[in-house]
Design a protein around this motif. Structure first.
Motif, PDB file in Angstrom:
ATOM      1  N   TYR A   1       0.832  -1.197   0.000  1.00 33.99           N
ATOM      2  CA  TYR A   1       0.000   0.000   0.000  1.00 33.99           C
ATOM      3  C   TYR A   1       0.876   1.261   0.000  1.00 33.99           C
ATOM      4  N   ILE A   2       1.897   1.261   0.823  1.00 28.15           N
ATOM      5  CA  ILE A   2       2.780   2.431   0.906  1.00 28.15           C
ATOM      6  C   ILE A   2       3.508   2.639  -0.413  1.00 28.15           C
ATOM      7  N   ASP A   3       4.007   1.558  -0.990  1.00 31.47           N
ATOM      8  CA  ASP A   3       4.678   1.666  -2.293  1.00 31.47           C
ATOM      9  C   ASP A   3       3.729   2.219  -3.350  1.00 31.47           C
ATOM     10  N   GLU A   4       2.475   1.775  -3.308  1.00 27.63           N
ATOM     11  CA  GLU A   4       1.489   2.254  -4.284  1.00 27.63           C
ATOM     12  C   GLU A   4       1.253   3.752  -4.138  1.00 27.63           C
ATOM     13  N   THR A   5       1.154   4.230  -2.887  1.00 30.82           N
ATOM     14  CA  THR A   5       0.904   5.657  -2.689  1.00 30.82           C
ATOM     15  C   THR A   5       2.082   6.499  -3.174  1.00 30.82           C
ATOM     16  N   PHE A   6       3.303   6.014  -3.004  1.00 31.46           N
ATOM     17  CA  PHE A   6       4.467   6.747  -3.503  1.00 31.46           C
ATOM     18  C   PHE A   6       4.445   6.813  -5.030  1.00 31.46           C
ATOM     19  N   GLN A   7       4.082   5.703  -5.654  1.00 30.98           N
ATOM     20  CA  GLN A   7       4.008   5.688  -7.122  1.00 30.98           C
ATOM     21  C   GLN A   7       2.914   6.626  -7.615  1.00 30.98           C
ATOM     22  N   PHE A   8       1.770   6.620  -6.941  1.00 26.79           N
ATOM     23  CA  PHE A   8       0.673   7.501  -7.318  1.00 26.79           C
ATOM     24  C   PHE A   8       1.069   8.965  -7.114  1.00 26.79           C
ATOM     25  N   ALA A   9       1.704   9.253  -5.978  1.00 25.98           N
ATOM     26  CA  ALA A   9       2.080  10.628  -5.658  1.00 25.98           C
ATOM     27  C   ALA A   9       3.051  11.200  -6.685  1.00 25.98           C
ATOM     28  N   ALA A  10       3.873  10.337  -7.262  1.00 22.62           N
ATOM     29  CA  ALA A  10       4.850  10.794  -8.255  1.00 22.62           C
ATOM     30  C   ALA A  10       4.182  11.356  -9.503  1.00 22.62           C
ATOM     31  N   THR A  11       2.898  11.057  -9.694  1.00 22.35           N
ATOM     32  CA  THR A  11       2.173  11.535 -10.884  1.00 22.35           C
ATOM     33  C   THR A  11       1.303  12.759 -10.598  1.00 22.35           C
ATOM     34  N   LEU A  12       1.273  13.217  -9.358  1.00 23.44           N
ATOM     35  CA  LEU A  12       0.337  14.286  -8.998  1.00 23.44           C
ATOM     36  C   LEU A  12       0.657  15.582  -9.736  1.00 23.44           C
ATOM     37  N   PRO A  13      -0.376  16.209 -10.337  1.00 24.81           N
ATOM     38  CA  PRO A  13      -0.159  17.438 -11.105  1.00 24.81           C
ATOM     39  C   PRO A  13      -0.500  18.724 -10.352  1.00 24.81           C
ATOM     40  N   ASP A  14      -1.011  18.593  -9.115  1.00 22.28           N
ATOM     41  CA  ASP A  14      -1.636  19.757  -8.485  1.00 22.28           C
ATOM     42  C   ASP A  14      -1.128  20.041  -7.069  1.00 22.28           C
ATOM     43  N   ILE A  15       0.153  19.765  -6.811  1.00 19.88           N
ATOM     44  CA  ILE A  15       0.770  20.178  -5.552  1.00 19.88           C
ATOM     45  C   ILE A  15       1.195  21.636  -5.715  1.00 19.88           C
ATOM     46  N   LYS A  16       0.607  22.517  -4.932  1.00 15.10           N
ATOM     47  CA  LYS A  16       0.823  23.944  -5.158  1.00 15.10           C
ATOM     48  C   LYS A  16       0.996  24.707  -3.845  1.00 15.10           C
TER      49      LYS A  16
END
Length: 237
Positions: free
Chosen positions: A36-51
């Motif tokens: 689960y933790i690995d999945e969240t890191f992979q997902f977070a790497a694609t986030l377009p809206d950290i501002k």
């Protein structure tokens, strides 16, 4: 002038061991949590809206009225503890930071649907990202004001240390609507929820001090847990 910032996940400092500890695993992570933790890191790497966005207000008034400050004609009821921390400030940087709607929606969908536990891991990651975006923004503020011979305090947010959360209405009025894609409800809660706002004191005679989370009454605060687990801060000059 408002400074608008966008961050990629790989620009932020996210301590995986710290995330594991917040989730309750200090010595080894069992399955399925490791995946689960690995999945969240992979997902977070694609986030377009950290501002993030911040504005430096040059005229900050430390009011005679107990526990208040004024900026741009607005009064902020920051409370005794925060006022003490910023008492020598001549200016202040007001800010908004967010992990974005993408990860908030993902965590909500999972928590209400097929995998609430995985949703909780995403939810926790969202808190870490919002806090890490705040760290990144704070370093940028420090770089800017250090060139001018000033120093900064730590950052402080409505809802903590006796600063009423409804002061966010005043804080957000310093920014255009939907800055960073964040808006307020009538009760002054932020949407997306994985967002933070607040102020940083600026001046030649201010001091950067670690958070006094041991004095806070909010024992279940995720941000408190994150901050209490941080051992190295690099904002002081």
């Amino acid at each position: 002038m408002i400074k608008n910032l966008s961050f990629r996940f790989n620009e932020l400092i996210i301590d995986k061991a710290q995330l594991e500890a917040i989730l309750g695993f200090s010595e080894g992570v069992p399955e399925p949590f490791n995946s689960y933790i690995d999945e969240t890191f992979q997902f977070a790497a694609t986030l377009p809206d950290i501002k993030a966005a911040y504005i430096i207000i040059d005229k900050l008034q430390i009011d005679a009225i107990p526990n208040t400050i004024s900026a741009e004609g607005l009064t902020f009821n920051i409370g005794r503890k925060i006022k003490k921390e910023i008492r020598n400030s001549e200016r202040a940087a007001f800010f908004i930071c967010t992990a974005g709607e993408t990860i908030s929606t993902k965590s909500k969908t999972l928590m209400k649907g097929e995998d609430p536990v995985l949703g909780f891991v995403y939810d926790t990651m969202g808190s870490f990202i919002a806090e890490a975006a705040g760290d990144k923004m704070q370093k940028i503020v420090l770089e800017e004001i250090s060139a001018q011979g000033d120093k900064i305090t730590n950052r402080y947010s409505p809802g903590y240390c006796q600063w009423p959360v409804n002061d966010q209405h005043n804080l957000f009025s310093l920014f255009p609507k939907q800055t960073c894609g964040v808006c307020l409800t009538e009760s002054a809660l932020m949407n997306p929820v994985k967002s933070i706002s607040g102020l940083i004191g600026i001046g030649k005679n201010v001091n950067f001090r670690e958070y006094l989370c041991d004095l806070c009454s909010s024992k279940d605060c995720t941000y408190r847990k994150i901050r209490m687990n941080k051992t190295n801060r690099t904002f002081s000059s």
